[in-house]
Write a protein that holds these residues in place. Sequence first.
Motif, PDB file in Angstrom:
ATOM      1  N   ASN A  42       0.880  -1.165  -0.121  1.00 27.86           N
ATOM      2  CA  ASN A  42      -0.289  -0.168   0.051  1.00 27.86           C
ATOM      3  C   ASN A  42       0.864   1.243  -0.095  1.00 27.86           C
ATOM      4  O   ASN A  42       2.078   1.080   0.125  1.00 27.86           O
ATOM      5  CB  ASN A  42      -1.123   0.103   1.018  1.00 27.86           C
ATOM      6  N   ARG A  43       0.212   2.455   0.082  1.00 23.59           N
ATOM      7  CA  ARG A  43       0.971   3.582  -0.143  1.00 23.59           C
ATOM      8  C   ARG A  43       1.730   3.882   1.134  1.00 23.59           C
ATOM      9  O   ARG A  43       2.750   4.451   0.955  1.00 23.59           O
ATOM     10  CB  ARG A  43       0.132   4.976  -0.503  1.00 23.59           C
ATOM     11  N   GLY A  44       1.508   3.518   2.204  1.00 22.53           N
ATOM     12  CA  GLY A  44       2.087   3.595   3.269  1.00 22.53           C
ATOM     13  C   GLY A  44       3.412   2.842   3.496  1.00 22.53           C
ATOM     14  O   GLY A  44       4.431   3.377   3.522  1.00 22.53           O
ATOM     15  N   SER A  45       3.324   1.660   2.943  1.00 27.32           N
ATOM     16  CA  SER A  45       4.589   0.880   2.718  1.00 27.32           C
ATOM     17  C   SER A  45       5.480   1.354   1.651  1.00 27.32           C
ATOM     18  O   SER A  45       6.573   1.275   2.060  1.00 27.32           O
ATOM     19  CB  SER A  45       4.264  -0.618   2.412  1.00 27.32           C
ATOM     20  N   ALA A  46       4.683   1.817   0.529  1.00 29.78           N
ATOM     21  CA  ALA A  46       5.784   2.315  -0.639  1.00 29.78           C
ATOM     22  C   ALA A  46       6.656   3.715  -0.183  1.00 29.78           C
ATOM     23  O   ALA A  46       7.518   3.917  -0.353  1.00 29.78           O
ATOM     24  CB  ALA A  46       4.859   3.018  -1.840  1.00 29.78           C
ATOM     25  N   ASP A  95      -6.560  10.198  -5.127  1.00 29.56           N
ATOM     26  CA  ASP A  95      -5.177   9.399  -5.512  1.00 29.56           C
ATOM     27  C   ASP A  95      -5.373   8.651  -6.685  1.00 29.56           C
ATOM     28  O   ASP A  95      -6.552   8.100  -7.088  1.00 29.56           O
ATOM     29  CB  ASP A  95      -4.744   8.626  -4.336  1.00 29.56           C
ATOM     30  N   HIS A  96      -4.226   8.148  -7.297  1.00 30.82           N
ATOM     31  CA  HIS A  96      -4.311   7.581  -8.752  1.00 30.82           C
ATOM     32  C   HIS A  96      -4.298   5.942  -8.631  1.00 30.82           C
ATOM     33  O   HIS A  96      -4.712   5.269  -9.463  1.00 30.82           O
ATOM     34  CB  HIS A  96      -3.131   8.107  -9.736  1.00 30.82           C
ATOM     35  N   CYS A  97      -3.858   5.523  -7.297  1.00 31.82           N
ATOM     36  CA  CYS A  97      -4.067   4.146  -7.027  1.00 31.82           C
ATOM     37  C   CYS A  97      -4.237   3.673  -5.657  1.00 31.82           C
ATOM     38  O   CYS A  97      -3.824   4.498  -4.722  1.00 31.82           O
ATOM     39  CB  CYS A  97      -2.869   3.399  -7.612  1.00 31.82           C
ATOM     40  N   LEU A  98      -4.834   2.599  -5.203  1.00 29.02           N
ATOM     41  CA  LEU A  98      -4.760   2.178  -3.835  1.00 29.02           C
ATOM     42  C   LEU A  98      -3.535   1.611  -3.438  1.00 29.02           C
ATOM     43  O   LEU A  98      -3.041   1.444  -2.346  1.00 29.02           O
ATOM     44  CB  LEU A  98      -5.817   0.953  -3.710  1.00 29.02           C
ATOM     45  N   GLY A  99      -2.728   0.906  -4.487  1.00 24.39           N
ATOM     46  CA  GLY A  99      -1.406   0.342  -3.884  1.00 24.39           C
ATOM     47  C   GLY A  99      -0.731  -0.556  -5.267  1.00 24.39           C
ATOM     48  O   GLY A  99      -1.234  -0.333  -6.498  1.00 24.39           O
ATOM     49  N   GLY A 134      -0.329  -8.758   5.377  1.00 22.73           N
ATOM     50  CA  GLY A 134       0.602  -9.281   6.074  1.00 22.73           C
ATOM     51  C   GLY A 134       2.072  -8.522   5.835  1.00 22.73           C
ATOM     52  O   GLY A 134       2.647  -8.138   6.831  1.00 22.73           O
ATOM     53  N   LEU A 135       2.448  -8.119   4.754  1.00 21.21           N
ATOM     54  CA  LEU A 135       3.571  -7.453   4.451  1.00 21.21           C
ATOM     55  C   LEU A 135       3.505  -6.127   4.903  1.00 21.21           C
ATOM     56  O   LEU A 135       4.389  -5.493   5.547  1.00 21.21           O
ATOM     57  CB  LEU A 135       4.024  -7.488   3.054  1.00 21.21           C
ATOM     58  N   ASN A 136       2.159  -5.442   4.743  1.00 21.72           N
ATOM     59  CA  ASN A 136       2.070  -4.062   5.101  1.00 21.72           C
ATOM     60  C   ASN A 136       2.054  -3.832   6.709  1.00 21.72           C
ATOM     61  O   ASN A 136       2.867  -2.936   7.199  1.00 21.72           O
ATOM     62  CB  ASN A 136       0.599  -3.578   4.296  1.00 21.72           C
ATOM     63  N   LEU A 137       1.548  -4.942   7.239  1.00 18.71           N
ATOM     64  CA  LEU A 137       1.685  -4.751   8.822  1.00 18.71           C
ATOM     65  C   LEU A 137       3.271  -4.857   9.222  1.00 18.71           C
ATOM     66  O   LEU A 137       3.598  -4.321  10.176  1.00 18.71           O
ATOM     67  CB  LEU A 137       0.674  -6.031   9.355  1.00 18.71           C
ATOM     68  N   GLY A 138       4.009  -5.906   8.469  1.00 19.56           N
ATOM     69  CA  GLY A 138       5.181  -5.994   8.788  1.00 19.56           C
ATOM     70  C   GLY A 138       6.102  -4.666   8.794  1.00 19.56           C
ATOM     71  O   GLY A 138       7.033  -4.494   9.537  1.00 19.56           O
ATOM     72  N   ILE A 139       5.928  -4.048   7.529  1.00 18.21           N
ATOM     73  CA  ILE A 139       6.603  -2.949   7.077  1.00 18.21           C
ATOM     74  C   ILE A 139       6.027  -1.637   8.185  1.00 18.21           C
ATOM     75  O   ILE A 139       7.067  -0.686   8.602  1.00 18.21           O
ATOM     76  CB  ILE A 139       6.317  -2.437   5.882  1.00 18.21           C
ATOM     77  N   GLN A 140       4.968  -1.920   8.612  1.00 14.81           N
ATOM     78  CA  GLN A 140       4.630  -0.426   9.577  1.00 14.81           C
ATOM     79  C   GLN A 140       5.236  -1.032  10.715  1.00 14.81           C
ATOM     80  O   GLN A 140       5.608   0.200  11.408  1.00 14.81           O
ATOM     81  CB  GLN A 140       3.015  -0.810   9.703  1.00 14.81           C
ATOM     82  N   GLY A 141       5.455  -2.338  11.146  1.00 21.50           N
ATOM     83  CA  GLY A 141       6.177  -2.512  12.365  1.00 21.50           C
ATOM     84  C   GLY A 141       7.642  -2.033  12.574  1.00 21.50           C
ATOM     85  O   GLY A 141       8.255  -1.420  13.509  1.00 21.50           O
TER      86      GLY A 141
END
Length: 395
Positions: free
Chosen positions: A56-60, A102-106, A301-308
């Motif tokens: 997602n955009r947060g992980s990006a 925005d132009h995309c969700l992720g 799953g990955l987004n939660l890990g990257i947030q961590g």
Amino acid sequence: MSQKADVIIVGGGMVGSTLAALLGQAGYQVIVLEGAESSPEPDVNGPPELRVSSVNRGSAAVFERAGAWQRMLARRVCPFRRLRVWDSRGVEAGFDARETGDHCLGWFIENGIIVAALHEALAAMASVEWRAPARPQRVNVDADAASVTLTDGSELQAKLIVGADGPNSTVRQLSGIGCHETDYEQRALVTNVQTALPQQDVTWQRFTPHGPQAFLPLAGPNASLIWYDTPERVRDREARPDADLQELILSAFPAALRGIEAIHARASFAIRRRHAQAYHQPRLALVGDAAHVIHPLMGQGLNLGIQGVASLASAIIDGGTNDPGSPRVLAAYEYRHRPRALAMMGATATCHRLFTREGGALPLIGSGLLGLARLAPIGRAQVVRFAMGLPVMGD
């Protein structure tokens, strides 16, 4: 003499490498221990690899700070702008990134491409050392430092040891941190296909009483199909010849799939939830799947890990201390991240209970919630922001 560093990260996959890059950018001396030799550079001219993640955009934004995002874009990614969700009763909700301007969700990105981009970024950082293959045999901690003894007998010391070594984390086991596990008694069949349609910008998921069916668009006329069901039925489908599997998919999946030209690859995995009893001990922290494994139906799953790892890196870099393993830093990491992980685990578990069931009141409640999401503008906007990894009300 043992080698010393500020931080030792066990596990050089997507989550561990992201943390190493964030800390390396800030000038910390980091050693990454990876159990496997480096994988070859992904062939971006060939079929997509089987393992794909939703970013997602947060992980990006975190990947951008780590120096890896532009390297991913230069290889192969597939943006998606729309999300469709519906159930076996036909109740549907749709979401579009344009609702927030925005132009995309992720993006859907092959795991190998994410790892290759991160490793390329790490190779340019003088403060990060990569060791592979390297496997921990023993972990020791005291008030001032921690050490890792490897299977080859060598010893490394650091102020902080981080376990980023997956759901069966050796670091977690060596440190004696317990883990709660829930078996959903399901498997997911993942099949990469070439579709009859050109590249799509929509990802969709249909809930059935046996489990969800999902479509993840990939670069070009390709897609990843995910089919949840009982372990017996999934293993039977996984063993079928391509022609038989293709026929089964077309007969069972929604008409929105339209058609399959070829099957590139397939594999299946068990659906389980794992949650570490603690995310830290003195001089030690767990991140990613070592700390939490959630139901994959939301693809977070990955987004939660990257947030961590972003939370841990922020606690270290912004903590106002030269000690990345101090009690204050580790407490700040768990305080920030555990509530988010618990909320995500609860949300995915609730979706599973509401939709993966025949008869009774729960499927009716699930249908009602989908209908509400379709009709309530404020709720819709919050769902879109959540999917994009952006702050929602209450954050």
